[in-house]
Write an enzyme that holds these catalytic residues in place. Structure first.
Site, PDB file in Angstrom:
ATOM      1  N   LYS A 128     -27.675 -50.680 -10.662  1.00 23.50           N
ATOM      2  CA  LYS A 128     -29.067 -50.277 -10.864  1.00 23.50           C
ATOM      3  C   LYS A 128     -29.059 -49.193 -11.944  1.00 23.50           C
ATOM      4  CE  LYS A 128     -33.206 -48.967  -8.353  1.00 23.50           C
ATOM      5  NZ  LYS A 128     -33.689 -48.014  -9.343  1.00 23.50           N
ATOM      6  N   TYR A 238     -31.593 -57.673 -17.157  1.00 19.11           N
ATOM      7  CA  TYR A 238     -31.139 -58.127 -15.838  1.00 19.11           C
ATOM      8  C   TYR A 238     -32.028 -59.164 -15.166  1.00 19.11           C
ATOM      9  CZ  TYR A 238     -34.136 -54.054 -14.936  1.00 19.11           C
ATOM     10  OH  TYR A 238     -35.148 -53.153 -14.948  1.00 19.11           O
ATOM     11  N   LYS A 325     -29.588 -47.198  -2.959  1.00 18.27           N
ATOM     12  CA  LYS A 325     -29.465 -45.988  -3.773  1.00 18.27           C
ATOM     13  C   LYS A 325     -28.216 -45.212  -3.382  1.00 18.27           C
ATOM     14  CE  LYS A 325     -32.625 -44.841  -6.221  1.00 18.27           C
ATOM     15  NZ  LYS A 325     -34.033 -44.548  -6.216  1.00 18.27           N
ATOM     16  N   CYS A 426     -39.790  -6.381 -19.042  1.00 17.82           N
ATOM     17  CA  CYS A 426     -38.466  -6.919 -19.350  1.00 17.82           C
ATOM     18  C   CYS A 426     -37.423  -6.268 -18.439  1.00 17.82           C
ATOM     19  CB  CYS A 426     -38.129  -6.652 -20.808  1.00 17.82           C
ATOM     20  SG  CYS A 426     -36.449  -7.132 -21.229  1.00 17.82           S
ATOM     21  N   CYS A 429     -35.130  -3.988 -20.899  1.00 21.84           N
ATOM     22  CA  CYS A 429     -35.548  -2.824 -21.680  1.00 21.84           C
ATOM     23  C   CYS A 429     -36.877  -2.242 -21.212  1.00 21.84           C
ATOM     24  CB  CYS A 429     -35.623  -3.181 -23.157  1.00 21.84           C
ATOM     25  SG  CYS A 429     -37.017  -4.231 -23.549  1.00 21.84           S
ATOM     26  N   CYS A 444     -39.797 -11.152 -24.068  1.00 22.08           N
ATOM     27  CA  CYS A 444     -39.800  -9.714 -24.294  1.00 22.08           C
ATOM     28  C   CYS A 444     -40.049  -9.525 -25.789  1.00 22.08           C
ATOM     29  CB  CYS A 444     -38.459  -9.120 -23.889  1.00 22.08           C
ATOM     30  SG  CYS A 444     -38.263  -7.447 -24.509  1.00 22.08           S
ATOM     31  N   CYS A 450     -34.310  -4.273 -27.568  1.00 25.87           N
ATOM     32  CA  CYS A 450     -33.883  -4.834 -26.290  1.00 25.87           C
ATOM     33  C   CYS A 450     -32.422  -5.289 -26.414  1.00 25.87           C
ATOM     34  CB  CYS A 450     -34.811  -6.002 -25.949  1.00 25.87           C
ATOM     35  SG  CYS A 450     -34.414  -6.819 -24.417  1.00 25.87           S
TER      36      CYS A 450
HETATM   37  S1  IVH Z   1     -34.566 -56.210 -10.910  1.00 28.36           S
HETATM   38  C1  IVH Z   1     -38.588 -57.884  -9.415  1.00 28.36           C
HETATM   39  N1  IVH Z   1     -32.248 -55.261 -11.595  1.00 28.36           N
HETATM   40  O1  IVH Z   1     -35.111 -50.426 -10.849  1.00 28.36           O
HETATM   41  C2  IVH Z   1     -37.309 -57.211  -9.581  1.00 28.36           C
HETATM   42  N2  IVH Z   1     -34.110 -53.784 -11.569  1.00 28.36           N
HETATM   43  O2  IVH Z   1     -36.534 -49.320  -8.583  1.00 28.36           O
HETATM   44  C3  IVH Z   1     -37.171 -56.602 -10.911  1.00 28.36           C
HETATM   45  N3  IVH Z   1     -33.591 -51.498 -12.299  1.00 28.36           N
HETATM   46  O3  IVH Z   1     -38.321 -51.428 -11.803  1.00 28.36           O
HETATM   47  C4  IVH Z   1     -36.160 -55.569 -11.005  1.00 28.36           C
HETATM   48  N4  IVH Z   1     -31.458 -51.846 -12.710  1.00 28.36           N
HETATM   49  O4  IVH Z   1     -36.671 -50.681 -13.642  1.00 28.36           O
HETATM   50  C5  IVH Z   1     -33.547 -54.988 -11.382  1.00 28.36           C
HETATM   51  N5  IVH Z   1     -30.128 -54.553 -12.242  1.00 28.36           N
HETATM   52  C6  IVH Z   1     -31.420 -54.289 -12.035  1.00 28.36           C
HETATM   53  C7  IVH Z   1     -31.960 -53.010 -12.258  1.00 28.36           C
HETATM   54  C8  IVH Z   1     -33.323 -52.798 -11.989  1.00 28.36           C
HETATM   55  C9  IVH Z   1     -32.431 -50.971 -12.740  1.00 28.36           C
HETATM   56  C10 IVH Z   1     -34.858 -50.757 -12.187  1.00 28.36           C
HETATM   57  C11 IVH Z   1     -36.084 -51.503 -12.661  1.00 28.36           C
HETATM   58  C12 IVH Z   1     -36.984 -51.557 -11.452  1.00 28.36           C
HETATM   59  C13 IVH Z   1     -36.487 -50.375 -10.673  1.00 28.36           C
HETATM   60  C14 IVH Z   1     -36.874 -50.483  -9.231  1.00 28.36           C
END
Ligand code: IVH
Length: 690
Positions: A128, A238, A325, A426, A429, A444, A450
């Site tokens: 991601k 992607y 995440k 300040c 100074c 300042c 200063c």
């Molecule tokens: S797929 C409908 N693939 O993450 C699905 N998104 O939090 C389309 N993002 O809006 C998204 N890497 O900007 C996809 N390998 C990846 C990604 C990715 C980053 C971002 C993208 C999305 C956001 C969602």
């Protein structure tokens, strides 16, 4: 009479309203201001709670609720300092809505998601990327639009900026290219470019970008593709969409896109169960630190396109994909005290002094609090427990604070007394601080009295990229300042061997080294001298550009704001700072002393065009000259808009003929009837009034 209804209204309804307000605001800060106030996790938790509450109270349904739409990064009507009013980019409706992804943070959440999928499903794992999503439209193989996500329904067309990204093809020439397809991906500023950009911004005293995502977003919204190109964005793609595209699976589509020349990440893997997914996550949670770009998680997608279609979408996210995440490297610690640092230009920066805490392998005890507005927006006070985060960013930052315990907030008078206020004098100074309208920083104004400003200016002056005076480091400057030997940059050139050698720790040898360094600095070229003067916002690159145009300090001294603004990279603020610098009598005295000391206040003649007197002319130079060299004549022709060519033809406008002109050239010129100008005639021509 008491309002009975408000008495009996469930507190959840109020919570619902307040969550809507809070999430709207968080969306605005994230998408429009590029200043996130909530962590992704906090945002998701609040969103989740809001969804729960909305399910409890269907009568409170509101199509404008943050649960019903994705945040928006559409460029808003602006009236910024550059005076750009109105909409900067064309807004275009997306062919397919640009949705966001549901987030997950644990194996359990991934298991929950997988459970809802058809059994035996193939899951594609991808990185991601932490940038901005972009949608590229190709018609007959030609890139015709590049849209930001906007509000998910319509986005801004930023094609001119996207075209600066070398890895994005403008045209694909293949017989099998579909009539239309769309590729979605992420625009990013690689770490290296992000760090270089921030370094430059620090030099120019511009606010730093908090992370590469913000930097990429700010860059993509610029109105100047040349600047965008210079900053060096990149993109990973992607997701391919369109009718009648080849391939039955997501993986096949990305492989095709790769074949067509698109930048597709190598880190894509088909997994068949949660164990394989978790192994992918574990691998990339470590390995991602070696990638050239920022990533904040992984994305899991159902591979089979028919299955994807069957699963479909909710209002905001696809059911066939989910993000996981990575946990942010973040710690809660005690804010012991807020102290203040005064920089060489007088900017007072608040610094958080923290109970030491381990973060990404280093111990963090100080973090910047940026400015007064930042502290107030998070309502941070000494004694709070604050979140410190260290992403790939240079400086650890405070990203929030823990709730204060109830006991404390109950004693409201104590609480009010503790409300944070920025000092009005300040800390170094005692001068009364000033805050220029439109700026976030307090300064300042006591430039010459200063101590950190005095020492900071001297440190800047002697630094490597400025006068490069070896031996005069921070400690020595501090010592000389304490002993009354240095008060300003001109004092450096009055230092005497015996004064220096008389200091503890400094023998005659190091004293001589310092003096040698000072002597050598007299040869430092004008552009670096200009940078060394430390005029506010005149960084190394800007100084070079100014010195090229104004190649003596005298000409620069009389330049007006308007004239200065004509220089590339010089805006009204920088121009005003320069004009103000030369209006200050104290600076003029220092400059005079530096001139007496023999510093370079003149550079090489400007390469900028002087006129267009010779525009459109092809000029041959032949023979030998007495007033100038051949190269100088060539430069002169070019600086007046002409072109120096090697051989005589009927296109030649005239010949600049010196002594002993070659007989061949003379013969040809006579044959073609081409004019010949002597050296003096030529000089007269270029010097003449237009
Ligand atoms: S797929 C409908 N693939 O993450 C699905 N998104 O939090 C389309 N993002 O809006 C998204 N890497 O900007 C996809 N390998 C990846 C990604 C990715 C980053 C971002 C993208 C999305 C956001 C969602």
């Amino acid at each position: 009479m008491m309002d009975l209804f408000s008495e009996i209204e469930e507190p959840e309804r109020e919570e619902l309203r307040s969550l809507r307000r809070e999430l709207e605001e968080a969306n605005y800060k994230y998408y429009i201001l590029n200043m996130p106030t909530l962590s992704d996790r906090e945002f998701d938790e609040k969103m989740h709670r809001l969804q729960e509450l909305e399910a409890m109270f269907p009568d409170m349904f509101d199509p404008k609720s943050p649960t019903q739409h994705v945040g928006s990064d559409l460029s808003v009507q602006r009236d910024n300092t550059q005076g750009t009013k109105g909409k900067a980019f064309e807004t275009v409706k997306h062919k397919y809505p640009m949705l966001s992804l549901a987030n997950s943070y644990s194996r359990e959440e991934i298991e929950d998601w997988v459970r809802k999928l058809p059994s035996g499903v193939e899951i594609v794992c991808e990185l991601k990327f932490d940038g901005l999503s972009i949608s590229l439209w190709y018609e007959h193989g030609v890139l015709v639009k590049a849209l930001t996500r906007g509000d998910g329904v319509q986005g801004d067309d930023v094609i001119a900026n996207i075209k600066t990204i070398p890895s994005i093809p403008w045209r694909i020439e293949r017989p099998d290219i579909p009539e239309f397809f769309e590729l979605r991906g992420e625009v990013l500023l690689p770490w290296e470019r992000f760090e270089a950009l921030n370094k430059e911004r620090e030099e120019q005293e511009e606010p730093l970008f908090a992370n590469p995502r913000n930097a990429a977003s700010g860059t993509l919204k610029l109105q100047d593709p040349k600047e965008v190109a210079r900053r060096g964005l990149d993109a990973y793609l992607y997701y391919m969409l369109g009718d009648n595209l080849p391939g039955m699976t997501h993986f096949e589509r990305l492989s095709t896109a790769k074949e067509w020349g698109f930048h597709i990440s190598e880190a894509i893997k088909i997994c068949r169960n949660v164990d394989e997914v978790m192994a992918y996550i574990a691998y990339w949670d470590t390995e991602r630190k070696n990638l050239p770009v920022a990533t904040d998680g992984i994305v899991l997608k159902v591979n089979n396109l028919a299955q994807q279609e069957e699963l479909g979408f909710t209002a905001k996210t696809p059911r066939w994909a989910i993000a996981y995440k990575f946990p942010a490297e973040k710690q809660l610690t005690l804010l012991r005290e807020i102290t203040y640092q005064v920089g060489r230009t007088g900017v007072v920066t608040p610094v958080a002094n923290l109970e030491p805490v381990q973060l990404s392998g280093t111990i963090v005890q100080r973090a910047t609090l940026h400015n007064e507005d930042f502290i107030k927006s998070l309502d941070i006070r000494p004694g709070d427990r604050v979140w410190v985060e260290k992403g790939g960013e240079i400086i650890p930052k405070i990203v929030g604070r823990a709730d204060r315990n109830d006991e404390m907030s109950a004693t409201s008078s104590l609480n009010d007394a503790m409300i944070y206020s920025f000092p009005d004098v300040c800390p170094e100074c005692g001068a009364k601080l000033v805050r220029v309208e439109g700026e976030a920083a307090w300064r300042c104004p006591n430039e010459t009295g200063c101590p950190p400003q005095i020492k900071g200016k001297i440190e800047h002056f002697v630094s490597r990229k400025a006068m490069d005076i070896e031996g005069l480091g921070e400690e020595t400057i501090d010592l000389f300042y304490q002993k009354g030997l240095l008060h300003n940059i001109a004092d450096i050139y009055d230092l005497q061997l015996e004064d220096i050698a008389a200091q503890e720790r400094l023998g005659e040898k190091s004293a001589q080294n310092i003096l040698d360094g000072i002597e050598a600095s007299k040869k430092v070229p004008w552009s670096r001298v200009l940078f060394a003067l430390g005029i506010r916002m005149v960084g190394e690159t800007t100084a070079k550009k100014i010195a090229k145009k104004y190649y003596t300090i005298d000409s620069l001294q009389w330049a007006t704001v308007e004239q200065l603004c004509a220089i590339e990279d010089v805006g009204p603020q920088i121009a005003e700072n320069i004009v103000k610098y030369f209006e200050d009598i104290r600076n003029l005295e220092i400059l005079e002393r530096l001139r007496q000391a023999g510093l370079q206040f003149e550079g090489e003649a400007a390469e900028e065009p002087q006129s267009d007197k010779l525009a459109g002319m092809s000029i041959v130079i032949s023979g030998t000259f007495t007033h100038h060299s051949r190269d100088e004549y060539k430069a002169m022709i070019e600086s007046h808009g002409g072109k120096n060519v090697g051989s005589v033809s009927k296109k030649t406008t005239f010949i600049l003929a010196g002594e002993n002109m070659g007989p061949e050239k003379r013969k040809k010129a006579e044959e073609l009837g081409i004019k010949m100008l002597s050296e003096d005639e030529f000089l007269e021509l270029v010097a003449s009034e237009e």
